[in-house]
Design a protein around this motif. Structure first.
Motif, PDB file in Angstrom:
ATOM      1  N   GLN A  55       0.803  -1.196   0.000  1.00 48.78           N
ATOM      2  CA  GLN A  55       0.000   0.000   0.000  1.00 48.78           C
ATOM      3  C   GLN A  55       0.848   1.263   0.000  1.00 48.78           C
ATOM      4  OE1 GLN A  55      -2.775   0.114   3.188  1.00 48.78           O
ATOM      5  NE2 GLN A  55      -3.777   1.971   2.515  1.00 48.78           N
ATOM      6  N   GLY A  56       2.084   1.191   0.380  1.00 50.47           N
ATOM      7  CA  GLY A  56       2.926   2.367   0.441  1.00 50.47           C
ATOM      8  C   GLY A  56       2.942   2.961   1.836  1.00 50.47           C
ATOM      9  N   ALA A  57       3.551   4.140   1.956  1.00 52.83           N
ATOM     10  CA  ALA A  57       3.713   4.778   3.261  1.00 52.83           C
ATOM     11  C   ALA A  57       2.362   5.219   3.813  1.00 52.83           C
ATOM     12  CB  ALA A  57       4.666   5.957   3.154  1.00 52.83           C
ATOM     13  N   PHE A  58       2.277   5.261   5.131  1.00 52.40           N
ATOM     14  CA  PHE A  58       1.038   5.659   5.811  1.00 52.40           C
ATOM     15  C   PHE A  58       0.900   7.183   5.855  1.00 52.40           C
ATOM     16  CE2 PHE A  58      -0.598   6.667  10.256  1.00 52.40           C
ATOM     17  CZ  PHE A  58      -1.921   6.716   9.862  1.00 52.40           C
ATOM     18  N   VAL A  59       1.992   7.897   6.118  1.00 55.40           N
ATOM     19  CA  VAL A  59       1.959   9.352   6.262  1.00 55.40           C
ATOM     20  C   VAL A  59       2.937   9.975   5.275  1.00 55.40           C
ATOM     21  CG1 VAL A  59       2.346  11.295   7.832  1.00 55.40           C
ATOM     22  CG2 VAL A  59       1.343   9.183   8.703  1.00 55.40           C
ATOM     23  N   PHE A  60       2.514  11.096   4.678  1.00 55.02           N
ATOM     24  CA  PHE A  60       3.409  11.893   3.842  1.00 55.02           C
ATOM     25  C   PHE A  60       3.613  13.230   4.551  1.00 55.02           C
ATOM     26  CE2 PHE A  60       4.685  12.105  -0.843  1.00 55.02           C
ATOM     27  CZ  PHE A  60       5.763  12.925  -0.557  1.00 55.02           C
ATOM     28  N   LEU A  61       4.808  13.440   5.116  1.00 51.38           N
ATOM     29  CA  LEU A  61       5.159  14.698   5.770  1.00 51.38           C
ATOM     30  C   LEU A  61       5.528  15.716   4.702  1.00 51.38           C
ATOM     31  CD1 LEU A  61       7.428  13.607   8.757  1.00 51.38           C
ATOM     32  CD2 LEU A  61       5.209  14.708   8.920  1.00 51.38           C
ATOM     33  N   ILE A  62       4.842  16.858   4.693  1.00 44.65           N
ATOM     34  CA  ILE A  62       5.056  17.842   3.637  1.00 44.65           C
ATOM     35  C   ILE A  62       5.161  19.234   4.241  1.00 44.65           C
ATOM     36  CG2 ILE A  62       4.212  18.748   1.437  1.00 44.65           C
ATOM     37  CD1 ILE A  62       2.538  16.285   1.093  1.00 44.65           C
ATOM     38  N   SER A  63       6.129  19.990   3.772  1.00 43.84           N
ATOM     39  CA  SER A  63       6.198  21.416   4.068  1.00 43.84           C
ATOM     40  C   SER A  63       5.210  22.137   3.161  1.00 43.84           C
ATOM     41  CB  SER A  63       7.622  21.932   3.832  1.00 43.84           C
ATOM     42  OG  SER A  63       7.665  23.329   3.913  1.00 43.84           O
ATOM     43  N   THR A  64       4.340  22.967   3.740  1.00 43.11           N
ATOM     44  CA  THR A  64       3.251  23.565   2.975  1.00 43.11           C
ATOM     45  C   THR A  64       3.768  24.374   1.796  1.00 43.11           C
ATOM     46  OG1 THR A  64       2.027  23.742   5.058  1.00 43.11           O
ATOM     47  CG2 THR A  64       1.151  24.931   3.181  1.00 43.11           C
ATOM     48  N   ARG A  65       4.784  25.139   1.986  1.00 44.54           N
ATOM     49  CA  ARG A  65       5.306  25.974   0.903  1.00 44.54           C
ATOM     50  C   ARG A  65       6.018  25.158  -0.170  1.00 44.54           C
ATOM     51  NH1 ARG A  65       3.435  31.312   0.613  1.00 44.54           N
ATOM     52  NH2 ARG A  65       2.855  31.912   2.733  1.00 44.54           N
ATOM     53  N   ALA A  66       6.719  24.088   0.240  1.00 47.41           N
ATOM     54  CA  ALA A  66       7.497  23.304  -0.721  1.00 47.41           C
ATOM     55  C   ALA A  66       6.645  22.289  -1.468  1.00 47.41           C
ATOM     56  CB  ALA A  66       8.645  22.594  -0.009  1.00 47.41           C
ATOM     57  N   GLY A  67       5.585  21.745  -0.833  1.00 45.76           N
ATOM     58  CA  GLY A  67       4.817  20.679  -1.463  1.00 45.76           C
ATOM     59  C   GLY A  67       3.346  20.971  -1.585  1.00 45.76           C
ATOM     60  N   GLY A  68       2.963  22.232  -1.472  1.00 50.35           N
ATOM     61  CA  GLY A  68       1.545  22.564  -1.545  1.00 50.35           C
ATOM     62  C   GLY A  68       1.007  22.718  -2.945  1.00 50.35           C
ATOM     63  N   VAL A  69       1.878  22.706  -3.955  1.00 55.09           N
ATOM     64  CA  VAL A  69       1.455  22.923  -5.341  1.00 55.09           C
ATOM     65  C   VAL A  69       2.166  21.916  -6.230  1.00 55.09           C
ATOM     66  CG1 VAL A  69       1.362  24.591  -7.255  1.00 55.09           C
ATOM     67  CG2 VAL A  69       1.113  25.384  -4.903  1.00 55.09           C
ATOM     68  N   GLY A  70       1.437  21.429  -7.250  1.00 55.14           N
ATOM     69  CA  GLY A  70       2.059  20.618  -8.291  1.00 55.14           C
ATOM     70  C   GLY A  70       2.178  19.144  -7.987  1.00 55.14           C
ATOM     71  N   LEU A  71       1.539  18.632  -6.936  1.00 53.70           N
ATOM     72  CA  LEU A  71       1.618  17.221  -6.592  1.00 53.70           C
ATOM     73  C   LEU A  71       0.262  16.557  -6.799  1.00 53.70           C
ATOM     74  CD1 LEU A  71       3.703  17.294  -3.286  1.00 53.70           C
ATOM     75  CD2 LEU A  71       4.518  17.101  -5.632  1.00 53.70           C
ATOM     76  N   ASN A  72       0.302  15.302  -7.181  1.00 56.39           N
ATOM     77  CA  ASN A  72      -0.913  14.496  -7.292  1.00 56.39           C
ATOM     78  C   ASN A  72      -0.796  13.360  -6.299  1.00 56.39           C
ATOM     79  OD1 ASN A  72      -3.124  12.978  -7.972  1.00 56.39           O
ATOM     80  ND2 ASN A  72      -2.718  12.975 -10.176  1.00 56.39           N
ATOM     81  N   LEU A  73      -1.471  13.515  -5.155  1.00 54.66           N
ATOM     82  CA  LEU A  73      -1.366  12.549  -4.060  1.00 54.66           C
ATOM     83  C   LEU A  73      -2.750  12.033  -3.696  1.00 54.66           C
ATOM     84  CD1 LEU A  73       1.204  14.493  -1.863  1.00 54.66           C
ATOM     85  CD2 LEU A  73       1.675  12.562  -3.374  1.00 54.66           C
ATOM     86  N   MET A  74      -3.463  11.518  -4.694  1.00 56.30           N
ATOM     87  CA  MET A  74      -4.822  11.046  -4.448  1.00 56.30           C
ATOM     88  C   MET A  74      -4.837   9.722  -3.695  1.00 56.30           C
ATOM     89  SD  MET A  74      -5.919   9.842  -8.251  1.00 56.30           S
ATOM     90  CE  MET A  74      -5.042   8.536  -9.133  1.00 56.30           C
ATOM     91  N   ALA A  75      -3.657   9.145  -3.422  1.00 50.94           N
ATOM     92  CA  ALA A  75      -3.624   7.946  -2.582  1.00 50.94           C
ATOM     93  C   ALA A  75      -4.054   8.253  -1.155  1.00 50.94           C
ATOM     94  CB  ALA A  75      -2.204   7.344  -2.581  1.00 50.94           C
ATOM     95  N   ALA A  76      -3.965   9.530  -0.756  1.00 55.19           N
ATOM     96  CA  ALA A  76      -4.368   9.928   0.597  1.00 55.19           C
ATOM     97  C   ALA A  76      -5.845  10.301   0.607  1.00 55.19           C
ATOM     98  CB  ALA A  76      -3.524  11.106   1.064  1.00 55.19           C
ATOM     99  N   ASP A  77      -6.506  10.004   1.715  1.00 57.66           N
ATOM    100  CA  ASP A  77      -7.908  10.390   1.886  1.00 57.66           C
ATOM    101  C   ASP A  77      -8.114  11.232   3.145  1.00 57.66           C
ATOM    102  OD1 ASP A  77      -7.507   8.512   3.809  1.00 57.66           O
ATOM    103  OD2 ASP A  77      -9.003   7.090   3.090  1.00 57.66           O
ATOM    104  N   THR A  78      -7.013  11.628   3.806  1.00 54.89           N
ATOM    105  CA  THR A  78      -7.088  12.479   4.992  1.00 54.89           C
ATOM    106  C   THR A  78      -5.960  13.505   4.923  1.00 54.89           C
ATOM    107  OG1 THR A  78      -7.942  10.625   6.298  1.00 54.89           O
ATOM    108  CG2 THR A  78      -7.147  12.549   7.508  1.00 54.89           C
ATOM    109  N   VAL A  79      -6.301  14.762   5.143  1.00 55.41           N
ATOM    110  CA  VAL A  79      -5.319  15.849   5.128  1.00 55.41           C
ATOM    111  C   VAL A  79      -5.344  16.526   6.493  1.00 55.41           C
ATOM    112  CG1 VAL A  79      -4.559  17.972   4.014  1.00 55.41           C
ATOM    113  CG2 VAL A  79      -5.683  16.192   2.658  1.00 55.41           C
ATOM    114  N   VAL A  80      -4.186  16.582   7.143  1.00 55.75           N
ATOM    115  CA  VAL A  80      -4.073  17.195   8.474  1.00 55.75           C
ATOM    116  C   VAL A  80      -3.115  18.374   8.377  1.00 55.75           C
ATOM    117  CG1 VAL A  80      -3.430  16.854  10.882  1.00 55.75           C
ATOM    118  CG2 VAL A  80      -4.474  14.973   9.602  1.00 55.75           C
ATOM    119  N   PHE A  81      -3.591  19.543   8.809  1.00 51.78           N
ATOM    120  CA  PHE A  81      -2.753  20.740   8.871  1.00 51.78           C
ATOM    121  C   PHE A  81      -2.316  20.929  10.320  1.00 51.78           C
ATOM    122  CE2 PHE A  81      -5.316  21.423   5.090  1.00 51.78           C
ATOM    123  CZ  PHE A  81      -4.369  21.869   4.176  1.00 51.78           C
TER     124      PHE A  81
END
Length: 547
Positions: free
Chosen positions: A115-141
């Motif tokens: 299934q892949g990794a459980f959590v994707f740690l992302i910096s909002t400014r570095a990874g907030g644009v241009g990614l397609n991560l539809m494998a996730a169904d929960t977004v936590v800020f």
């Protein structure tokens, strides 16, 4: 002003963001979670999401916060990927590919490796644009941006074409702090953008954003009235019960299964004050946050005066508080004490395991008068460096070879040749790794035979000059020149003490790497051969002919 706001935001996220707060020497443990109310809530949320097979995008503003969250994920042994501004392009694509592979159905019984990794740690400014991560169904800020459009763009990483699941968005906000001011400002900015873009709502929104509002108050002094210095000095706050935290997390996640409607678009705010009062609640995104318009500069100054009065009546006077500041000398003493304690613990462990280190200490250079010697030389010969007796049959010899810090003995080339020479060599290397005695810059000298038994004495020197990380695209790094120089100085010093010569292959030349590495290595060889007055033999290896 900006600096103070950043410090307030750090206090909302985690106290370990401030230097000197975390315990020294640092060890992973439950204190990492218990130190932050926000992280306690996140712990309960991730536990339930992991049990139900969901995938999570976890956004934070500061890379220091990502470091703490990464330590937390390591503590809980959750699989994760990380993306921030320091990640190179190839590592970025690999992290996205690893997270996106496998099923996204949210089946709790699915294999985590597939299934892949459980959590994707992302910096909002570095990874907030241009990614397609539809494998996730929960977004936590975990932390919010002053610009609401940035968080919206980050949320859209999961709302992509092909997303088959309901996406749950969770904002973790510490109540009655600067983070609520940020949320209120974000709401006003969204209303302003709607009024500019959509003519139909301009009449309703214009009233909310015109003129100074409660969100324009100084975020520095927001919430001070709710903090009573007299109560804070008594430290009577009670910790929240785990069952209540668990119940709150379950109630938040239950919103995923409810039908969506225009009136039910909710964000949830967890409050540190609510946690201490054991009063858990959810705040609707359209609810008005009371920013206490009556709090002004005069109120702030009166609060400061009250705080000073309480400080004077307590046992610890301001002079005593100033004396608690750690001076640079005290900091060095603490670091030395921590190192000595760690060294004693390490030696006790080695004694229990019956291990004796073969690592060579840092060398002591000769006096200035003997700094350069005519007896030292670097010779280039043809042959096999693991058979030094063919070149120097009448003197002790040291075979010099480079290894990494993985602790796994390799195959082929020098690895097989040294293993055939003596099984002591790979055994000593693996034993050093098991006992935590394998670090970059270490030189381990293993004695293969003794002159008294027969023949000349022979040693093998293993120089740890490469790092190994299985998560990298190329796990083994290039040879570190600084650590190679340290190992060469240690080997040269040991050879001078044993009246031996050093035999080694031409490092980094035959594997197709940058030849400039070898030329810098050659200069180092001539330098230390001259300083310690030893002979170094560099071998060109010619494979035996099949005929």
């Amino acid at each position: 002003m900006l600096f103070q706001v950043v410090q307030l935001r750090k206090a909302c996220s985690h106290p370990y963001l401030f230097p000197g707060i975390e315990p020294e020497p640092y060890e992973e443990g439950e204190h990492l979670v218990q130190a932050s109310g926000k992280l306690m809530i996140l712990d309960q949320l991730l536990q339930k999401l992991h049990e139900s097979g969901h995938r999570v995008l976890l956004f934070a503003q500061m890379t220091q916060t990502l470091d703490i969250l990464q330590d937390y994920l390591e503590l809980r042994r959750y699989s994760y990927e990380r993306l921030d501004g320091s990640i190179r392009a190839e590592e970025r694509f690999a992290a996205i590919r690893n997270f996106s592979r496998g099923s996204t159905s949210g089946n709790a019984g699915s294999d985590s490796k597939e299934q892949g990794a459980f959590v994707f740690l992302i910096s909002t400014r570095a990874g907030g644009v241009g990614l397609n991560l539809m494998a996730a169904d929960t977004v936590v800020f975990y932390e919010q941006d002053w610009n609401p459009q940035v968080d919206r763009q980050a949320l859209q990483r999961a709302h992509r074409i092909g997303q088959m699941n309901h996406v749950l968005s969770i904002n973790l906000v510490t109540g009655r702090t600067v983070e609520e001011v940020i949320m209120q400002r974000a709401k006003k900015k969204l209303q302003l953008s709607h009024s500019v873009i959509d003519d139909e709502v301009s009449e309703n929104v214009g009233k909310d954003v015109s003129g100074p509002g409660p969100g324009d108050l100084k975020s520095m002094i927001y919430g001070l009235r709710l903090f009573d210095p007299e109560e804070g000095s008594k430290e009577t706050l009670s910790e929240p019960k785990l069952s209540e935290l668990n119940e709150m997390a379950a109630e938040v996640l239950a919103k995923r299964n409810k039908e969506k409607s225009a009136e039910d678009m909710e964000k949830f705010v967890t409050s540190s004050i609510s946690l201490s009062d054991k009063n858990f609640g959810m705040v609707r995104s359209d609810a008005t946050i009371d920013l206490d318009p009556g709090l002004d500069e005069a109120s702030y100054r009166s609060w400061v005066e009250k705080f000073k009065e309480v400080a004077e009546t307590t046992d610890k006077t301001p002079t005593e508080l100033e004396s608690r500041k750690v001076t640079p000398e005290e900091k060095l003493q603490r670091l030395d004490a921590a190192r000595k304690k760690a060294e004693e613990k390490k030696l006790a462990k080695w004694q229990t395991l019956g291990y004796q280190s073969l690592s060579v200490p840092d060398p002591i250079l000769p006096d200035g008068s003997d700094l350069m010697s005519d007896s030292g030389a670097v010779n280039f010969v043809l042959g096999d460096c693991t058979s030094p007796s063919d070149v120097c049959p009448s003197e002790p010899n040291i075979i010099f070879s480079c290894v990494d810090d993985s602790g796994n003995w390799g195959h082929g080339g020098m690895f097989d040749a040294l293993a055939r020479l003596s099984s002591k060599v790979p055994e000593a290397y693996e034993r050093a790794s098991e006992c935590g005695d394998l670090h970059l810059g270490d030189l381990h000298i293993i004695q293969v035979n003794d002159a008294e038994v027969g023949g000349m004495a022979l040693w093998v020197a293993l120089a740890v000059v490469q790092s190994y990380n299985p998560r990298r695209k190329v796990p083994r790094s290039n040879i570190s020149t600084s650590h190679l120089e340290l190992c060469l100085s240690k080997a040269s010093s040991a050879a001078a003490q044993k009246s031996a010569s050093i035999h080694m292959p031409r490092i980094g030349y035959q594997d197709g790497s940058d030849r400039s590495i070898w030329y810098s290595t050659e200069r180092l060889l001539r330098k230390y051969a001259s300083i310690f007055g030893i002979k170094i033999y560099v071998y060109y290896y010619r494979k035996p002919s099949r005929s």
